[in-house]
Every structure is written in structure tokens, then in C-alpha cells.
Scaffold this active site. Structure first.
Site, PDB file in Angstrom:
ATOM      1  N   GLU A   1       0.818  -1.217   0.000  1.00  0.00           N
ATOM      2  CA  GLU A   1       0.000   0.000   0.000  1.00  0.00           C
ATOM      3  C   GLU A   1       0.855   1.272   0.000  1.00  0.00           C
ATOM      4  OE1 GLU A   1      -2.833  -0.420   3.186  1.00  0.00           O
ATOM      5  OE2 GLU A   1      -3.900  -2.042   2.174  1.00  0.00           O
TER       6      GLU A   1
ATOM      7  N   GLU B   1      -4.796  -8.413  -0.749  1.00  0.00           N
ATOM      8  CA  GLU B   1      -5.654  -8.385   0.437  1.00  0.00           C
ATOM      9  C   GLU B   1      -7.083  -8.180  -0.034  1.00  0.00           C
ATOM     10  OE1 GLU B   1      -4.588  -5.373   3.261  1.00  0.00           O
ATOM     11  OE2 GLU B   1      -2.454  -5.891   3.229  1.00  0.00           O
TER      12      GLU B   1
END
Length: 669
Positions: free
Chosen positions: A281, A401
Site C-alpha cells: 500500500e 488483500e
């Protein structure tokens, strides 16, 4: 792969009532040191069976430790599996399947003889064993290897914890047994997030603590020994110090390069089933905008790529994973990553994004209580962009994810049936778009020491979605008010390509035409059936039905008796305020908050609907509805706020609260 075929003739046993015959396919889809997963498919070749019992003997003393879709018991080497409530009937030429986890020592020889309800299955018994720890991975083909990684699981909140130790976020130390048990659930890959910064020394070397590096390698080696594909990354460093790159480009890059140089060296000779991910991220603080963000991420990704490739050994051809900015599936972010991939000209790179669903639904805010057409379109749009821009052009994609953001608190933030529909559809659509998925689990799903799922129904739906579709319905709740006469109740069936087979209560099939009717996609449960099944009509769930379909898992339907909830006056403070609530069988869906002039009150003031758990939370055990300090922090002092509580039955109840300093008064009128 070892295969054993028994004689293929059908033996029919004739008695006064029925002919019998059966065929069994026994397979071992995964095996590891001391453990294995077994699957059993039983085909009935005789007259229809109502209630079944399958028996066999293990030749090598294996034992069954856990089972699904059947109750499995053992006595010595003898094993007996009996039907679950929803799969008791097997039509002629029909098949039922169940699975189990087992243990073994010495050898894991497959059984060769099975009996169904006492009749030996000689219609053909096929046994196949695939030992995943010895099957060579298709690492010469990035697309094939990525497909082989499906499905995947995240070891979240352990080695990525930002404290001094992997237990600092509340999870126990990772054990080999945990990984063994995750492998037994059917996962083929495991993402091991790692936060390195608190274990790095100062500049210029930024040396990673050797003991910590050894611990990470120990866990990785356990996972590789289990046959997993394993993904290792740089995780929360992304926001801890990498995000400062706009202000300290050279310093951040030097630290990042030092980290990857050490990680690449450590894993240089590891199995090619180890995959490395550049950063989790990625994000940048106080940048000048999208162009600089793209430039900085390109620099990180290309630097990572060069360091790993130059380190040699297996790293010269190892699969590498590169993220978009924020691991977003927005088209602009995908296009930025595509520019980097084009420049690298490396066929052994996988792209990654994350997916936590349409935000209002994912956290239950702004009235996003359902997995509706808007939430579904958000999913299909995201997956379509990823597929069309990357997968269709030969670039494999992993959703590193996925889940729902509300799960960070607990899985009850999202209503159960809506949650199940989300995961059913996500698994289906990911398969359709050839995208590999990795479930985010920070300890809230699979117990790190119990080795049990906290929500078995949820996992059953997730696991089913890996291979097939399941039928669902517009709701898993049917409400009947105790203060009114019971009437017929209807649900819309979402067949999802399946056929509706019937409705069952426990082990009893309900009678079509009498207990329920089906017209098109409308399932109607009759008033007489609800009356009979609801008994004394205590508040709450009186009976649970199973809607069965031609494939996938059954859909649970709760028959609930309720009346409109009753709230009481209350006093408290902004840090401790609870409304006494007689829920009377109902459940809270969401809450609105408005001032007297009609404007929105409380946090997220762009919507009247507040965030479940963050602003308010029901407690069905203590019979209160709590308003949180976060809610009152954004309520004007002295103002009267009208709350509207929306319940899943459709009931609405209004309530008023007034904040005076830190004091709060609540009234029903």
C-alpha cells in the site's frame, strides 16, 4: 500422482425395499509432514438414499482431526462418516461430497474399500493423491504460477506488527502448526507481511537485526516446507517512513535499498515458490500530486526490481510483485503501474491491488447496509479494470488483500447474509476474471492457536466460491411480528446459475406446495409452516431453514419472532452513554442523526446515516445501544439531536439526545 482403480462393475443388492450400489472417489489434494486433507465423493448407483453412513478403514493408522459436510468418527482404524442435515438424501446417480483433515505417521496409504449403509462400494473406487510439497511449481510461467497460488491467505498482524515483537498487536507467536493448519484449509499461497523499520539500525548501513531476519526466514521456511507459495514484502514501513519520500527522497531510497539488499541476500537461494513484493500500500505524504506520486513509486519499484535481480541465485528469475499506488484498482493508478511494467520488460512480474469493497458497505456507513447493485457494480468495475488492463494483456494479478474494512473491529459490523453474498460474488467474479485472491486475516478469522474458524459459515461460503457458485436470497431473515397474525413471507432467490432443490428444517424436508411455494425467483414460506415451526414464538430466532441448491453451500434462513424495539430515557456522559433497549427479537441495521433544522449531526456529516460501531453499537446481551465518544465529539454542545434507529425487520424508532458539556440526556419523546 498415484492412482488406484478398483473394478468398475456395479453390484446391485436386492431386498424387499431397494437396490443398492455405490462408487467412491477418494482424493488427497494436499499433504504435508504429519498431516493431510482428504476429500470423499460418494455416488449412489442404487435406489434413492435418505440418510447415509459411509465406512472404511485406514491402512496406515491415519486419524481424522476435523471434518466438514459430514460427521466423522473413528474407532481404531475404522472410520464412519454420516450425513449432515442438508445432504442426507442422495438420488439415484447423485453424488455427495465431504472433506476432512487428518494426521499420519510413517505413511499415508489410501483406503481401498468403502461401504455405503453397509453395502460395499464396488462400482468403482478411484484414489488419487497429489503431494503438493513435491509438485514442481510452474515458475517458468508467471500467469500459470499466479493461478497456482489461488487461493491465498494473509498472516496479518504478526510479523508486520509495528511494536518490538510479533506479539505486540495481540497475536501469539507464529508456529509451524498454524501454517500446517492453514494449508489444510485448502490455501495454496500465504502472504507474510513484514514490517522491518523497527528492526533496522541507523544510517548508513540500516542493518536489519540478524535475529529478526532469522525469525522471518524461519517462518518463511516453514511455509515453503508446507508446499505454499509464499509472498514476503515490506509492509507498514510504507506509512511509517517510506511515506516521507517527498521530503527526503535520497534518505528514504537509501534505507529502502538497504532493506531490500539484505532481504534479497537472505532469500537468494530459497525455493522459486517464494515471491517478493516491493512494498505494501505505497503512499506519500505532502507530495505535489499524482505526477510526483507516480514518479516516486516508479523509482521504488524499479529499484527493488534491480536489487533483487542483481542479487543472483534464484532471485535472477524469481517472481516479483509490484503494487499500484495505494494498491488501488482505479484506472489512473493501473495505468501508472503499466508504464513501469512496460519499462522493465520483465515477464516474471505480477501486479497487485487490494479490494475491500464499496466503502459505505464495507464499513456500514451512509446507509450501506446491503450488498446491493451499487456495491456489486463497484466490485465488477474494479475487477473489470484490472482484467482488461493487465490480465487480458498477459500480466497476472493478485488481489493481495481482500475482505471488508468493518472486520477490523469484528465481523458483526456487516449483517451476516449481506456479508455472505459479498464473498460469494467476489470469489465467483475473481475466478471469471482469472485473478488470484488472498484473504486478509489479522487473527479475526482463523484462530492462531485454536485452529478453528470464528465464523465457519463465512469460511464455507468463501471456500465454496473458489470452485463454484452458491445460491443465495434477498435476505437470511424472515420476521414475523408477535403482536400480529402470522402471514406468508416471501424472499427473492438469487440462483446464480444453480437450481433450487428444496427447503429443509433440520433433517426434515419441507413440503413444496404446503410449507412453501416457488414461483419464478420468489420463494414464499406459508403462514402455516411459520406457525408450526415458530412454536411458542419467543422473541428471536425460532427456527432455522436451509434453502438447498444444485451446487454450492445451502442458504440459511432464520425465522424470527419480533416486535418493535422499546427504548428508555437515559443519562450519561460523552464518554459513557448507553440507551436501555428491549430489542424484542429485532436487530439494529443502522442509525440516522439529525439536528432540529434537518441538517446532519455527528461524524461523517455529509450523511445522516452514521457508521456502525464507530458512532453507535448495539449489545444484544446487555440490552443497550451505545453512542460512542467519537459520535459526541462531533455533536454541537447544547443542540438536540434526533436519532432514528433502523432495524432489520423494517421497524424505525426515534430517540432524542442532548449534549451539555460532557453530560448527555436521552429521551424517547
Amino acid at each position: 500422482m498415484a492412482t488406484l482403480l478398483a473394478g468398475m462393475g456395479v453390484v446391485a443388492v436386492t431386498n424387499a425395499e431397494a437396490a443398492a450400489g455405490c462408487k467412491v472417489v477418494y482424493s488427497v489434494p494436499s499433504q504435508w509432514q504429519g498431516g493431510f486433507t482428504g476429500n470423499v465423493a460418494v455416488t449412489n448407483l442404487g435406489d434413492p438414499v435418505s440418510g447415509w453412513r459411509l465406512t472404511w478403514a485406514f491402512p496406515s493408522g491415519q486419524t481424522v482431526t476435523q471434518a466438514w459436510n459430514a460427521t466423522v468418527t473413528t474407532s481404531g482404524s475404522q472410520v464412519t462418516a454420516t450425513n449432515a442435515s442438508y445432504n442426507a438424501n442422495i438420488a439415484t446417480n447423485g453424488t455427495v461430497s465431504f472433506g476432512f483433515n487428518g494426521s499420519w505417521t510413517g505413511s499415508n496409504t489410501a483406503p481401498t474399500s468403502f461401504a455405503l449403509n453397509g453395502v460395499t462400494c464396488t462400482g468403482g473406487t478411484a484414489t488419487t493423491t497429489t503431494t503438493t510439497t513435491t509438485t514442481p511449481p510452474p515458475t517458468d510461467d508467471a500467469m500459470a504460477a499466479t493461478a497456482a497460488m489461488q487461493p491465498g491467505w494473509n498472516l496479518g498482524n504478526s510479523l508486520d506488527a509495528t511494536g518490538s515483537d510479533e506479539t505486540s498487536w495481540g497475536n501469539p507467536r507464529v508456529t509451524a502448526a498454524l501454517l500446517d493448519n492453514i494449508r489444510a484449509q485448502g490455501f495454496n499461497s500465504i502472504r507474510i507481511p513484514v514490517t522491518w523499520g523497527q528492526h533496522q539500525g541507523p544510517a548508513p548501513g540500516y542493518t536489519i537485526d540478524p535475529a529478526y531476519m532469522a525469525r522471518v526466514k524461519e517462518v518463511v521456511d516453514w511455509a515453503l516446507a508446507d508446499g505454499f507459495y509464499v509472498m514476503v514484502n515490506i509492509h507498514h514501513d510504507s506509512w511509517q517512513w517510506i511515506a516521507n519520500m517527498p521530503a527526503d527522497r535520497a534518505g528514504v531510497l537509501a534505507r529502502y535499498n538497504a532493506a531490500w539488499t539484505q532481504i534479497a541476500t537472505t532469500f537468494r537461494d530459497s525455493s522459486p515458490k517464494l515471491v517478493l513484493e516491493s512494498v505494501n500500500e505505497p503512499q506519500f505524504s505532502n507530495s505535489s500530486g499524482a505526477a510526483q506520486n507516480a514518479e516516486l513509486l516508479h523509482e521504488l519499484n524499479t529499484s527493488f526490481h534491480g536489487i533483487v535481480r542483481r542479487s543472483g541465485g534464484a532471485n535472477a528469475t524469481r517472481l516479483l510483485v509490484l503494487p499500484t499506488l495505494h494498491t488501488s484498482a482505479d484506472q489512473a493508478r493501473i495505468d501508472e503501474l503499466t508504464t513501469t511494467l512496460t519499462a522493465l520488460k520483465d515477464p516474471r512480474i505480477i501486479a497487485t491491488v487490494h479490494f475491500y469493497g464499496y466503502w459505505p458497505f464495507s464499513v456500514n456507513v451512509a446507509g450501506g447496509t446491503r450488498f446491493d447493485a451499487v456495491a456489486q457494480k463497484d466490485l465488477t468495475d474494479s475487477f473489470d479494470r484490472v482484467h482488461d488492463s493487465l490480465v487480458a494483456k498477459g500480466i497476472p494479478v493478485i488481489i493481495g488483500e481482500y475482505g471488508l474494512l468493518g472486520f477490523d473491529r469484528h465481523t458483526g459490523t456487516i449483517q451476516q447474509g449481506e456479508k455472505l453474498k459479498f464473498f460469494e460474488f467476489l470469489g465467483h467474479y475473481a475466478r471469471a476474471k482469472k485473478i488470484t485472491t488472498m484473504l486478509w486475516d489479522n487473527g479475526q478469522h482463523f484462530g492462531r492457536t485454536s485452529f478453528q474458524w470464528s465464523d465457519p459459515e463465512l469460511f464455507a461460503q468463501i471456500k465454496s466460491s473458489w470452485t463454484t457458485r452458491s445460491g443465495t436470497a434477498s435476505s437470511d431473515q424472515v420476521f414475523s411480528a408477535r403482536s400480529s397474525a402470522i402471514t406468508d413471507k416471501s424472499l427473492t432467490l438469487n440462483l446464480n446459475g444453480t437450481s433450487f432443490l428444496g427447503l429443509r428444517h433440520g433433517t426434515t424436508d419441507l413440503v413444496r406446495g404446503t410449507d412453501y411455494t416457488v414461483t419464478g425467483d420468489q420463494l414464499t414460506i406459508t403462514a402455516s409452516a411459520i406457525t408450526r415451526l415458530s412454536g411458542s414464538r419467543a422473541y428471536g430466532t425460532n427456527a432455522t431453514l436451509s434453502a438447498r441448491f444444485s451446487q454450492g453451500v445451502p442458504w440459511r434462513i432464520n425465522l424470527i419472532t419480533h416486535d418493535t424495539p422499546v427504548l428508555q430515557n437515559a443519562t450519561g456522559t460523552t464518554s459513557a452513554f448507553a440507551i436501555p433497549t428491549a430489542f424484542r427479537g429485532d436487530q439494529l441495521a443502522t442509525m440516522e442523526a439529525k439536528y432540529a433544522d434537518g441538517s446532519n449531526a455527528g461524524p461523517h456529516n455529509w450523511t445522516s446515516y452514521k457508521e456502525f460501531d464507530r458512532a453507535f453499537a448495539p449489545n444484544y446481551t446487555t440490552n443497550v445501544t451505545t453512542l460512542t465518544s467519537d459520535f459526541f465529539a462531533e455533536v454541537a454542545d447544547g443542540a438536540r439531536v434526533t436519532l432514528t434507529f433502523h432495524y432489520w425487520s423494517g421497524a424505525k424508532v426515534t430517540y432524542h439526545v442532548t449534549r451539555t458539556g460532557t453530560s448527555v440526556t436521552g429521551t424517547t419523546s
